[in-house]
Design an enzyme around this catalytic site. Sequence first.
Site, short mmCIF file in Angstrom:
data_model
loop_
_atom_site.label_atom_id
_atom_site.label_comp_id
_atom_site.label_asym_id
_atom_site.label_seq_id
_atom_site.Cartn_x
_atom_site.Cartn_y
_atom_site.Cartn_z
N LEU A 212 81.29 -0.21 10.32
CA LEU A 212 82.32 0.05 9.29
C LEU A 212 83.57 0.74 9.84
O LEU A 212 84.36 1.17 9.30
CB LEU A 212 81.59 1.01 8.37
CG LEU A 212 80.47 0.74 7.76
CD1 LEU A 212 80.00 1.93 6.85
CD2 LEU A 212 80.57 -0.67 6.84
N CYS A 213 83.79 0.58 11.10
CA CYS A 213 85.08 0.82 11.76
C CYS A 213 85.95 -0.14 11.70
O CYS A 213 85.63 -1.47 11.55
CB CYS A 213 84.88 0.94 13.48
SG CYS A 213 84.11 2.79 13.82
N HIS A 214 87.19 0.17 11.58
CA HIS A 214 88.40 -0.70 11.31
C HIS A 214 88.90 -1.23 12.93
O HIS A 214 88.88 -0.23 13.76
CB HIS A 214 89.66 -0.05 10.64
CG HIS A 214 89.14 0.06 9.33
ND1 HIS A 214 88.57 1.25 8.86
CD2 HIS A 214 89.58 -0.46 8.19
CE1 HIS A 214 88.32 1.10 7.43
NE2 HIS A 214 89.14 0.39 7.01
N MET A 250 86.15 7.67 16.52
CA MET A 250 85.01 6.76 17.03
C MET A 250 85.45 6.10 18.16
O MET A 250 84.52 5.68 19.08
CB MET A 250 84.67 5.66 15.85
CG MET A 250 84.07 6.31 14.49
SD MET A 250 82.70 7.63 14.94
CE MET A 250 81.40 6.28 15.72
N GLU A 251 86.80 5.81 18.40
CA GLU A 251 87.18 4.83 19.58
C GLU A 251 86.88 5.83 20.72
O GLU A 251 86.46 5.54 21.91
CB GLU A 251 88.59 4.55 19.53
CG GLU A 251 88.76 3.35 18.79
CD GLU A 251 88.44 3.63 17.46
OE1 GLU A 251 88.39 2.37 16.63
OE2 GLU A 251 88.48 4.74 16.72
N ASP A 265 73.49 3.69 34.48
CA ASP A 265 72.85 2.29 34.87
C ASP A 265 73.17 2.10 36.34
O ASP A 265 72.29 1.61 37.00
CB ASP A 265 73.73 1.35 34.11
CG ASP A 265 73.59 -0.17 34.77
OD1 ASP A 265 72.23 -0.44 34.50
OD2 ASP A 265 74.48 -0.82 35.23
#
Length: 303
Positions: A212-214, A250-251, A265
């Site tokens: 739901l992020c733009h 969010m970014e 990793d």
Amino acid sequence: MKLYSFDGVDATLDLVPLAARRALDVTGLKVSLEVWRALPLESRRALVAAGAGSVVDVERVIGLLPAEQVSRIEPLSEPREATAIPDKLSAAFGPARPISRALWQALSPLDRYVLFKVASRGDPERVKAAYAEIVGHSALSTHLGPAGGARMVDVAQKVASLRQAIAETRVTMSTDAFARVKSATVPKGDVLGTARLAGIMAAKRTAELIPLCHPLSLTKVELALELDEAQSAIAVRATVEAFDRTGVEMEALTAVSVAALTVYDMLKGIDRAMEIGPTRLVAKSGGRSGDFARFVIPDGGKR
């Protein structure tokens, strides 16, 4: 073509739908049902489309109507930005049908017009039906549609501004793994450089990862990875900026998360017991919700 089920108007447009009423109200025109029905179907559809847009094209509306058959009324003035919820609307829907400020701002201009129009008329059944169709489950969250399904919030009505967010996390590891990073002897190569690049790439692709992020045009993504020898850890911090209509929290969080996963990793062959976290937003600025800073310093300020 935007039609509301509760309005009782179908695709034949035999009656004037609410979207067309908005177009007429904003333009300052009124037509009788007889004149409406005499219009070509293509013109009626065009009026509906005009009323469903973010901004009503007044000249377009005028051009679709026969000048000699319309009445002039006081044009409806719509604010450029949705701010406070009208008192009349809040009173009409009452505590049983709440509309938060965030939800009000997330609604389209047409949805806001319709809710206000229905509230002004005061028909209880119509008020109930309009709320169910337009608001519904969205009252719980702006990320929920009226029927309860997930949706991306419409930010078209927001004003673009400078947005910034800072996030952080850390990767704690064994002393052996930390020593390998510090001495640059990890078999997979440059841990810090690779993780930094991974974080930058992740920030730019956040909308592909979080449903739901733009998608945003980022103007800055900065990753800092610092060695904390006392804790045998790598501290990761991301600063993200954009000049856009929604925030970049969010970014920033995605950037540090992916950078930390990249560290894991590259070192998992040495230490599989590494721990990631806490991952958190440190600060954000810009937008309607104002600024946020997690850490308070002794003089009362924030950092």
